[in-house]
Design a protein around this motif. Structure first.
Motif, PDB file in Angstrom:
ATOM      1  N   ASN A 198     -26.587  26.143  -4.343  1.00  0.00           N
ATOM      2  CA  ASN A 198     -25.306  25.477  -4.587  1.00  0.00           C
ATOM      3  C   ASN A 198     -25.520  24.308  -5.549  1.00  0.00           C
ATOM      4  OD1 ASN A 198     -23.909  27.137  -2.741  1.00  0.00           O
ATOM      5  ND2 ASN A 198     -24.625  25.865  -1.031  1.00  0.00           N
ATOM      6  N   ASP A 200     -23.598  21.893  -8.955  1.00  0.00           N
ATOM      7  CA  ASP A 200     -22.408  21.534  -9.724  1.00  0.00           C
ATOM      8  C   ASP A 200     -22.868  21.280 -11.151  1.00  0.00           C
ATOM      9  OD1 ASP A 200     -20.219  20.392 -10.944  1.00  0.00           O
ATOM     10  OD2 ASP A 200     -19.740  19.041  -9.284  1.00  0.00           O
ATOM     11  N   THR A 201     -22.450  22.132 -12.070  1.00  0.00           N
ATOM     12  CA  THR A 201     -22.911  22.025 -13.458  1.00  0.00           C
ATOM     13  C   THR A 201     -22.009  21.140 -14.322  1.00  0.00           C
ATOM     14  OG1 THR A 201     -21.708  24.028 -14.099  1.00  0.00           O
ATOM     15  CG2 THR A 201     -23.979  24.301 -13.332  1.00  0.00           C
ATOM     16  N   HIS A 202     -20.983  20.547 -13.727  1.00  0.00           N
ATOM     17  CA  HIS A 202     -20.100  19.662 -14.488  1.00  0.00           C
ATOM     18  C   HIS A 202     -20.729  18.263 -14.572  1.00  0.00           C
ATOM     19  CE1 HIS A 202     -17.258  22.900 -13.531  1.00  0.00           C
ATOM     20  NE2 HIS A 202     -16.655  22.538 -14.645  1.00  0.00           N
ATOM     21  N   CYS A 225     -16.149  15.892 -15.905  1.00  0.00           N
ATOM     22  CA  CYS A 225     -17.567  15.597 -15.645  1.00  0.00           C
ATOM     23  C   CYS A 225     -17.703  14.871 -14.312  1.00  0.00           C
ATOM     24  CB  CYS A 225     -18.120  14.745 -16.791  1.00  0.00           C
ATOM     25  SG  CYS A 225     -19.881  14.400 -16.661  1.00  0.00           S
ATOM     26  N   HIS A 226     -18.585  15.354 -13.448  1.00  0.00           N
ATOM     27  CA  HIS A 226     -18.726  14.807 -12.093  1.00  0.00           C
ATOM     28  C   HIS A 226     -19.939  13.900 -11.919  1.00  0.00           C
ATOM     29  CE1 HIS A 226     -16.425  18.644 -10.704  1.00  0.00           C
ATOM     30  NE2 HIS A 226     -15.605  17.719 -11.165  1.00  0.00           N
ATOM     31  N   MET A 302     -27.386  17.864 -10.453  1.00  0.00           N
ATOM     32  CA  MET A 302     -26.603  19.092 -10.241  1.00  0.00           C
ATOM     33  C   MET A 302     -26.711  19.562  -8.799  1.00  0.00           C
ATOM     34  SD  MET A 302     -27.401  21.612 -13.435  1.00  0.00           S
ATOM     35  CE  MET A 302     -27.127  21.175 -15.146  1.00  0.00           C
ATOM     36  N   TRP A 303     -27.937  19.564  -8.278  1.00  0.00           N
ATOM     37  CA  TRP A 303     -28.166  20.072  -6.929  1.00  0.00           C
ATOM     38  C   TRP A 303     -27.508  19.153  -5.894  1.00  0.00           C
ATOM     39  CZ3 TRP A 303     -30.325  19.137  -2.151  1.00  0.00           C
ATOM     40  CH2 TRP A 303     -30.586  20.263  -1.361  1.00  0.00           C
ATOM     41  N   LEU A 305     -24.901  17.135  -6.270  1.00  0.00           N
ATOM     42  CA  LEU A 305     -23.451  17.286  -6.305  1.00  0.00           C
ATOM     43  C   LEU A 305     -23.021  18.630  -5.730  1.00  0.00           C
ATOM     44  CD1 LEU A 305     -22.729  15.748  -9.825  1.00  0.00           C
ATOM     45  CD2 LEU A 305     -22.235  14.714  -7.592  1.00  0.00           C
ATOM     46  N   GLY A 306     -23.869  19.635  -5.900  1.00  0.00           N
ATOM     47  CA  GLY A 306     -23.587  20.945  -5.329  1.00  0.00           C
ATOM     48  C   GLY A 306     -23.587  20.956  -3.814  1.00  0.00           C
ATOM     49  N   GLY A 308     -22.174  18.588  -2.213  1.00  0.00           N
ATOM     50  CA  GLY A 308     -20.993  17.824  -1.829  1.00  0.00           C
ATOM     51  C   GLY A 308     -21.267  16.352  -1.603  1.00  0.00           C
TER      52      GLY A 308
END
Length: 332
Positions: A198, A200-202, A225-226, A302-303, A305-306, A308
């Motif tokens: 999981n 998040d690539t943003h 962008c996150h 990325m990881w 944020l993925g 949550g």
């Protein structure tokens, strides 16, 4: 007992042949093995991708991680042949997706296709198999007679054979006339590996330069962008006169967007506590990447944020050494 090793072939220069449009990955994993001669291992081969590594993206990271996880308990080690351009990113992300992996997983590739007489591919592949058979469990990158922790590697050269370096930690092992000599011990894994792809690539990776307009950071945020990694100056300093990067960082963090401050310098660490320009960013909530590579910082973000994680949780996560990616100074 003969070690059983799996080769997962993904393409890259190592498997490329000449075409009218330039080098294109065409060789299979079996063809790579044939050119190595006899090796003292039982080797199975699975061709899972056939891509130039410039085309290996998060979807491929997940796919490679899933294949490694699927086969990990059937082998003593796994070798992944991969293009060099994004290999450090893949090695870093696999380190987070496959935490506590039970076997050594070794990525390798070459600067010259294996079918060229003076290619570096045969030596790199032989080294990768030796590392997969002898290293402790973990994710590694083997290249030019060095075995390096995957999340500490950076590609630093485009032509020479010593294309990768282990940044801020010594290589795990090096090849000498004594064979594979281990230099750096990796902590033993105590937990069971759990596949977690999981992400998040943003996110964005920004290199700060004199004159950079901080409003561009808000444009990124407004575009979805996150999280942002900023390669700041020296130990992590950011300007606040006229173009107020420090203030922009604070505003982004108030919006719930974590901002990681790393250094443009390849070696040594960022330390936001040393200079005023760093302390002000720290007070605004900037998260120090310490001595992480940019490849590791962006994949770790990325990881995180993925999973949550919010800004506070991302901060806590970056204050932990999860897979050997960062040096955490122990406060007295």
């Amino acid at each position: 007992m003969t070690k059983k090793i799996l080769l997962l072939s993904t393409g890259g220069t190592i498997a490329s042949v000449v075409s009218e449009s330039g080098l294109v990955p065409k060789e299979s994993g079996e063809e790579l093995i044939k050119l190595l001669g006899d090796l003292p291992y039982e080797i199975d081969v699975k061709d899972i991708l056939q891509l130039d590594s410039s085309n290996i993206q998060p979807e491929e990271w997940k796919y490679i991680a899933e294949k490694i996880y699927k086969y990990r308990l059937d082998y003593d080690g796994i070798v992944v042949s991969h293009g060099t351009d994004t290999m450090a990113y893949t090695a870093s992300m696999l380190s987070f997706m496959l935490q506590n992996i039970e076997i050594p997983v070794v990525l390798t590739g070459s600067q010259v296709p294996i079918n060229v007489v003076l290619s570096d591919a045969p030596d790199n592949l032989r080294l990768a198999f030796a590392a997969a058979a002898n290293c402790q469990a973990g994710i590694y990158l083997a290249f030019d007679r060095k075995v390096m922790l995957g999340c500490r590697t950076v590609k630093v050269r485009t032509i020479n054979f010593n294309a990768f370096e282990s940044v801020n930690v010594p290589p795990v092992a090096e090849v000498t006339s004594d064979g594979l000599v281990f230099k750096h011990k990796i902590a033993d894994k105590q937990k069971k590996c759990v596949l977690n792809t999981n992400i998040d690539t943003h996110v964005s990776l920004v290199k700060l330069f004199p004159g950079f307009d901080p409003n561009l950071l808000f444009a990124m945020a407004d575009s979805g962008c996150h999280g942002i990694v900023i390669e700041a100056y020296g130990m992590g300093g950011m300007n606040y006169i006229r173009r107020n990067m420090v203030g922009a960082v604070g505003d982004l963090i108030k919006r719930g967007i974590p901002v990681i401050a790393s250094s443009q310098c390849l070696y040594e660490r960022s330390d936001l506590t040393k200079y005023e320009v760093g302390r002000l960013a720290l007070l605004e909530g900037a998260i120090s990447a310490r001595d992480m590579t940019s490849e590791s910082a962006i994949t770790k973000l990325m990881w995180a944020l993925g999973q949550g994680m919010n800004v506070h949780e991302v901060t806590e996560f970056f204050n932990q050494d999860v897979v050997g990616e960062v040096t955490i100074e122990i406060e007295e």
